[in-house]
Write a protein that holds these residues in place. Structure first.
Motif, PDB file in Angstrom:
ATOM      1  N   ASP A 385       2.236  12.076 -10.023  1.00  0.00           N
ATOM      2  CA  ASP A 385       2.322   9.903  -9.403  1.00  0.00           C
ATOM      3  C   ASP A 385       3.526  10.035  -9.310  1.00  0.00           C
ATOM      4  OD1 ASP A 385      -0.380  10.049 -10.018  1.00  0.00           O
ATOM      5  OD2 ASP A 385       0.478   8.366 -12.051  1.00  0.00           O
ATOM      6  N   LEU A 386       5.004  10.881  -9.948  1.00  0.00           N
ATOM      7  CA  LEU A 386       5.899  10.786  -9.091  1.00  0.00           C
ATOM      8  C   LEU A 386       6.459  11.496  -8.150  1.00  0.00           C
ATOM      9  CD1 LEU A 386       8.215   9.577  -9.946  1.00  0.00           C
ATOM     10  CD2 LEU A 386       9.396  11.674 -11.813  1.00  0.00           C
ATOM     11  N   VAL A 387       5.975  12.968  -8.785  1.00  0.00           N
ATOM     12  CA  VAL A 387       5.886  13.375  -6.760  1.00  0.00           C
ATOM     13  C   VAL A 387       5.610  12.655  -5.940  1.00  0.00           C
ATOM     14  CG1 VAL A 387       5.493  15.699  -6.562  1.00  0.00           C
ATOM     15  CG2 VAL A 387       5.854  15.724  -8.770  1.00  0.00           C
ATOM     16  N   LYS A 388       4.566  12.578  -5.767  1.00  0.00           N
ATOM     17  CA  LYS A 388       3.711  11.906  -4.708  1.00  0.00           C
ATOM     18  C   LYS A 388       4.278  11.087  -4.141  1.00  0.00           C
ATOM     19  CE  LYS A 388      -0.616  13.406  -6.140  1.00  0.00           C
ATOM     20  NZ  LYS A 388      -2.081  12.578  -6.662  1.00  0.00           N
ATOM     21  N   CYS A 389       4.768  10.206  -4.973  1.00  0.00           N
ATOM     22  CA  CYS A 389       5.697   9.370  -4.605  1.00  0.00           C
ATOM     23  C   CYS A 389       6.922   9.602  -3.761  1.00  0.00           C
ATOM     24  CB  CYS A 389       5.847   7.624  -5.677  1.00  0.00           C
ATOM     25  SG  CYS A 389       4.283   7.125  -6.576  1.00  0.00           S
ATOM     26  N   LEU A 390       7.549  10.039  -4.271  1.00  0.00           N
ATOM     27  CA  LEU A 390       8.880  10.569  -4.473  1.00  0.00           C
ATOM     28  C   LEU A 390       9.037  11.627  -2.691  1.00  0.00           C
ATOM     29  CD1 LEU A 390      10.443  12.340  -7.371  1.00  0.00           C
ATOM     30  CD2 LEU A 390      11.180   9.514  -5.946  1.00  0.00           C
ATOM     31  N   LYS A 391       7.819  12.262  -2.331  1.00  0.00           N
ATOM     32  CA  LYS A 391       7.553  13.068  -1.371  1.00  0.00           C
ATOM     33  C   LYS A 391       7.252  12.334  -0.579  1.00  0.00           C
ATOM     34  CE  LYS A 391       4.649  16.698   0.460  1.00  0.00           C
ATOM     35  NZ  LYS A 391       4.262  16.353   1.795  1.00  0.00           N
ATOM     36  N   LYS A 392       6.886  10.999  -0.785  1.00  0.00           N
ATOM     37  CA  LYS A 392       6.289  10.342   0.391  1.00  0.00           C
ATOM     38  C   LYS A 392       7.070   9.389   0.932  1.00  0.00           C
ATOM     39  CE  LYS A 392       3.281   5.891   1.048  1.00  0.00           C
ATOM     40  NZ  LYS A 392       2.123   4.975   0.898  1.00  0.00           N
TER      41      LYS A 392
END
Length: 597
Positions: A385-392
């Motif tokens: 989830d963190l990966v997705k959020c930081l990517k966004k």
């Protein structure tokens, strides 16, 4: 909001768990708020024992203070519930020492044994080292007063798979695996150990020797001793002489070390040194480390269970920690990333590489915040989830950087090309030889545009769009220039097309570098997540293995003692537990834990 690793140095203790009017327990919000600020790992030392035995004095010594926890000088118990004092750990960097001073057990005015049992259980559940404080000597009477330890199996729930793996362990082995170290401090000790070839530890272990037989008296005699031996893998004993006269003891808070008995001071220093050096950071099963804010959740979870009439469960506590702190860790890491990027990025950055470098540094810190705040993130669900959020988040910064770059480039073009456009409007170049002058002015403007600062990464794209838009102007001027022959006009047209193609190639090269940089950023991000996760999992693996080895070693020592005492059947049963632990340690070593990542 601050995202730095916080450490608290409290000036004085506060109440963590208070007594209600109806004899129940409730958590104190002030203490939770303090713990919530501690993102460091914690070493938790709790002291328990009969009231008016000097528990608070030991805790004050550990805090490095003369005053703090209330000492009192009357027969009345001063401490009610459980009080907490958080101080920087004197020996372990970036750790907080949490001291818990508990309500005296066996208070005649209170007369509530069930309440005492819960206080004892909470001390065991919350601490990494539990100190039992008593007066006089360790004899049968002293051990009978420690009957609370025999109640632990009824008041604490550890599931059959709590020690992990495929093996089923005995209940005592499960408790031993997750319980804290046990330190017995004997105050006002009168026997002379120095005159005998025996240490304080040997004195304790001798007092825990079991008797043969099945009579009620023997069973009663062995019960507390067996519980201590079965539940606590690490046991330690300290004896203290009287600190001074009765008159002096009534004003202990006011006395300096020079005013106290020299032997007592030395014994106190030895005790503190042992606690500082040997008390481990608080962990749950599987080597999962606990921070101050996680300790707050543990305390809440256990007190809520007790208040609702349930038995505190280690599994339920782990579930609470997992859900609460992983979600929070993701949120705080993303908030940190957004705040730091907003502060550090000056739009537009001169190049995409500049933005990427800032992103890499901030993202590394954000991942570290998540890693430190996460707990038992099985299969890296929350980290994904963190990966997705930081990517966004990063994509939004890239998008804004491009927009700001286009604005900046547009502003520069308007300023730099303004004289040229004015000349075109006035018809300056619509005359013989005008095309050559126009091309020279255009080239000069392009060079000036490229030499300016503050374009951002969209320099060539914006320029290409502008030149394409103005292409017809150059064609009209070329067609109107009667000084050029038809062949010369054809050559100039070919030159114009070639220059347009070269500019298009510059734009394509700019876009290619831009995309390559984004791909590189994603690769670095993935590697950083993996690197920090591997480090955390390796630390947890080592702590978990240490837990198993500690239990295995304790069982082996207990097996030897049982054989020496003639309990051959119990010794054989213990060998089965040792074999299971040995098998589990081997299985964990062979397991490639990093494949979970």
């Amino acid at each position: 909001m601050s995202f730095k690793e916080n450490k608290i140095d409290m000036p004085s203790p506060v109440c963590l768990i208070n007594n209600t009017e109806d004899g129940g327990l409730r958590i104190c919000q002030e203490a939770l708020d303090i713990l919530d600020q501690i993102t460091q790992p914690v070493v938790v030392v709790a002291v328990v024992g009969l009231y008016r035995t000097g528990k608070s004095y030991l805790m004050n010594r550990l805090a490095g203070k003369r005053k703090g926890f209330a000492l009192g000088s009357t027969i009345e118990s001063k401490t009610k519930g459980i009080w907490m004092w958080c101080v920087p750990h004197p020996h372990i960097e970036d750790h907080t020492l949490v001291l818990l001073d508990t309500e005296g057990l066996g208070d005649v005015d209170k007369g509530d044994e069930k309440h005492d049992v819960w206080i004892f259980c909470l001390a065991v559940l919350l601490s990494s080292t539990v100190v039992y404080n008593s007066l006089g000597v360790i004899d049968n009477m002293a051990l009978e007063k420690l009957q609370y330890v025999t109640k632990l199996t009824e008041h604490i729930n550890v599931t059959s798979d709590a020690v992990g793996g495929e093996e089923a362990y005995s209940k005592s082995t499960e408790f031993m695996h997750v319980f804290p170290s046990f330190v017995w401090t004997v105050r006002d000790f009168t026997l002379d150990l120095d005159g005998k070839p025996i240490t304080a530890d040997q004195y304790l272990e001798s007092a825990l020797t079991l008797k043969q037989g099945n009579t009620d008296n023997v069973v009663k005699y062995n019960k507390t001793r067996s519980s201590l031996r079965d539940f606590f893998a690490v046991r330690k004993c300290f004896v203290f002489e009287r600190p001074g006269s009765t008159k002096q003891m009534k004003k202990m808070e006011e006395l300096m070390d020079d005013d106290l008995d020299e032997s007592f001071v030395q014994q106190s220093e030895a005790f503190c040194t042992y606690i500082y050096t040997n008390s481990k950071p608080k962990t749950m099963r599987g080597g999962l480390g606990v921070t101050g804010r996680m300790l707050a959740t543990l305390a809440q979870t256990y007190v809520e269970a007790i208040s609702s009439g349930q038995v505190p469960s280690l599994d339920n506590a782990v579930e609470s920690l997992t859900w609460i702190h992983n979600s929070r860790a993701v949120q705080e890491a993303v908030e940190f990333y957004h705040c730091e990027m907003t502060k550090k990025v000056q739009f537009p950055t001169e190049t995409q590489q500049e933005l990427s470098d800032i992103h890499a540094g901030v993202e590394k810190e954000a991942i570290s915040i998540f890693i430190k705040g996460s707990f038992n993130d099985q299969n890296q669900e929350y980290q994904r989830d963190l990966v997705k959020c930081l990517k966004k988040e990063y994509e939004e910064f890239v998008k804004r950087n491009m927009e700001e770059s286009r604005k900046a480039c547009g502003s520069i073009i308007s300023r730099v090309f303004c004289p040229l456009e004015e000349a075109v409007k006035e018809g300056t170049y619509m005359q013989p030889g005008g095309y050559t002058e126009y091309c020279s002015a255009l080239e000069e403007a392009v060079q000036q545009y490229r030499s300016e600062k503050g374009h951002g990464p969209m320099l060539e794209e914006v320029l290409s769009n502008y030149l394409a838009e103005k292409s017809a102007v150059g064609g009209n001027i070329l067609a109107a220039d009667r000084s050029l022959s038809e062949a010369e006009q054809k050559t100039e047209e070919e030159k114009r097309q070639k220059e347009a193609l070269e500019q298009q190639n510059r734009q394509l090269e700019e876009q290619k570098k831009f995309q390559e940089q984004l791909i590189q950023d994603q690769k670095k991000s993935h590697e950083e997540h993996i690197e920090q996760l591997k480090k955390k999992m390796e630390e947890e693996r080592k702590r978990s293995e240490e837990q198993f080895r500690r239990t295995q070693q304790a069982l082996h020592q207990e097996q030897i003692r049982l054989m020496q005492e003639g309990f051959w059947k119990k010794s054989a049963e213990m060998q089965e537990q040792i074999d299971k632990l040995t098998k589990e340690i081997k299985r964990k070593k062979k397991k490639r834990w990093y494949q979970r990542i």
